[in-house]
Write an enzyme that holds these catalytic residues in place. Structure first.
Site, mmCIF file in Angstrom:
data_model
loop_
_atom_site.group_PDB
_atom_site.id
_atom_site.type_symbol
_atom_site.label_atom_id
_atom_site.label_comp_id
_atom_site.label_asym_id
_atom_site.label_seq_id
_atom_site.Cartn_x
_atom_site.Cartn_y
_atom_site.Cartn_z
ATOM 1 C CB THR A 237 46.748 39.431 41.253
ATOM 2 O OG1 THR A 237 45.617 38.944 40.553
ATOM 3 C CG2 THR A 237 47.210 40.718 40.683
ATOM 4 N NE ARG B 74 37.466 38.005 35.377
ATOM 5 C CZ ARG B 74 38.460 38.299 36.207
ATOM 6 N NH1 ARG B 74 39.704 38.044 35.877
ATOM 7 N NH2 ARG B 74 38.213 38.836 37.380
ATOM 8 N N GLY C 270 40.032 40.888 34.038
ATOM 9 C CA GLY C 270 39.838 41.414 35.387
ATOM 10 C C GLY C 270 40.352 42.829 35.537
ATOM 11 C CG ASP C 271 41.574 43.935 39.457
ATOM 12 O OD1 ASP C 271 41.534 42.708 39.201
ATOM 13 O OD2 ASP C 271 42.207 44.404 40.420
ATOM 14 C CB THR D 197 45.807 41.049 44.773
ATOM 15 O OG1 THR D 197 45.402 39.666 44.782
ATOM 16 C CG2 THR D 197 46.077 41.481 46.191
ATOM 17 N N GLY D 198 42.588 40.705 43.975
ATOM 18 C CA GLY D 198 41.279 40.326 44.502
ATOM 19 C C GLY D 198 40.299 40.039 43.393
ATOM 20 N N GLY E 3 38.426 40.814 40.664
ATOM 21 C CA GLY E 3 38.620 41.942 39.766
ATOM 22 C C GLY E 3 37.367 42.707 39.401
HETATM 23 N N1 GLY Z 1 42.485 40.528 40.395
HETATM 24 C C1 GLY Z 1 42.722 39.641 39.359
HETATM 25 C C2 GLY Z 1 41.550 39.371 38.543
HETATM 26 O O1 GLY Z 1 40.416 39.514 38.999
HETATM 27 O O2 GLY Z 1 41.723 38.981 37.420
#
Ligand code: GLY
Length: 358
Positions: free
Chosen positions: A215, A243, A245-246, A266-267, A269
């Site tokens: 990210t 799926r 993410g965050d 970032t990480g 999610g």
């Molecule tokens: N942080 C990006 C994701 O988990 O998609």
């Protein structure tokens, strides 16, 4: 009456030079225009032994280019929103980062992009999840924020909106790179081995502590004191079943509120969603700023660090960048490294990769 007149005259004589001096010093002390910008290009198990010197230099050059693009907007009086979009587009266009060109592959071998943006002045926000043909997903998030009555669009509908907005479209193969394809092949081998042993459908190293590269995001405060935050990603290698993410979730991967801060994450999610990391940091900061007499810049960093630690306690990993209306910019991450950079009107400018760098 004469006495009163005298008293007034004396007061005028005594106070006049002071008032004049104050007026003189007020003129140049008009509200100083300040701005700040902070960016990330992903966090993870990024360490010196895993990156060649050439790659290290290439990443730093690109982070600097992105920082310069956003700084140029802010220097010329542009908005925080324009600045973060300019910053993020540089990273989306570069194959080194997991966003736009160079995004990771889904299990099916396609690229599916997520993005979001938020304006701290209005708390208006826009996001797009699971898009496949919009060249710069951050532009789509912005179009959702500015030109629709919605906050989050997904899939083909989001790409359709993107086409209707006249945003540049590409074939999905535009996003693909050989190194990301190899990463998918490695992931599938590992995942199949885990499954053969009766393990979880999702390889734990993707969601847990051995997580690498991700990210991109940026947070800016402009000359008017307005904050904007934005995030863009390809998500996780080998993601399945649509799926998300965050990154496109306002409050998890992105948040901005002029009363407290802007955050981009970032990480892993799933954990950022469960904690609502970006909103949690901004809310704790707003309450602390409004109520704590001992509030200081250390408070901001402590709050960011404790929310990241709480996310880590659940088993996740990653980092955030933040910027506040009082000119503080910073990072917090629990991984060995995070691609990052910051610049401000004070003349500071830095990029870093590893955890032991300032
Ligand atoms: N942080 C990006 C994701 O988990 O998609």
């Amino acid at each position: 009456m004469t006495q009163l007149f005298k008293a007034i005259a004396i007061m005028i004589i005594v106070l006049a030079p002071t008032s004049w001096a104050a007026a003189q010093s007020d003129a140049p002390a008009q509200a100083e225009k300040t701005w700040s910008l902070v960016l990330h290009g992903g966090a993870g198990t990024i360490s010196r032994d895993r990156i060649t010197q050439e790659k290290d230099a290439e990443i730093r050059a690109k982070l600097t280019e992105a920082l310069d693009a956003g700084s140029a907007v802010l220097k010329s009086g542009g908005s925080a929103t324009d600045a973060i979009v300019a910053t993020i587009m540089v990273l989306e266009d570069d194959p080194n980062f997991n966003a736009g060109k160079g995004a990771v592959f889904t299990w099916e071998g396609t690229n599916s992009l997520d993005s979001s943006i938020m304006d701290g002045a209005t708390r208006n926000a826009g996001a797009a999840a699971g898009t496949s043909t919009t060249k710069n997903p951050i532009l789509l998030a912005r179009a959702v924020m500015e030109n629709s009555r919605h906050v989050l669009l997904s899939g083909e509908g989001a790409d359709q909106f993107s086409r209707e907005q006249g945003l540049e479209q590409v074939d999905n193969s535009y996003f693909a790179t050989p190194s990301r394809r190899e990463a998918l092949e490695r992931f599938k081998l590992r995942q199949n081995a885990i499954s053969a042993l009766g393990g979880d459908q999702l390889a734990q190293d993707q969601l847990g502590r051995d997580w690498r590269f991700g990210t991109v995001g940026a947070v800016a405060v402009d000359n008017e004191g307005n904050i904007a935050a934005g995030t863009s990603t390809g998500g996780l290698t080998g993601k399945q079943w649509g799926r998300i993410g965050d990154s496109p979730i306002i409050g998890a991967g992105t948040y901005a509120d002029n009363r407290s801060c802007g955050v981009s994450a970032t990480g892993a999610g799933e954990y950022f969603i469960r904690v609502g990391v970006a909103h949690e940091i901004c809310t704790r900061l707003r309450i602390a700023y409004e109520t704590r007499p001992d509030f200081s810049e250390t408070t901001t960093q402590d709050i960011a660090d404790s929310v990241i630690a709480e996310m880590g306690d659940l088993g996740g990993s990653g980092g955030i960048i933040y910027a506040t209306p009082w000119g503080q910019i910073g990072y917090s991450f629990d991984t060995p490294g995070m691609y990052r950079g910051m610049a401000s009107s004070k003349g500071d400018k830095s990029v870093a990769i590893y955890g032991d760098e300032e």
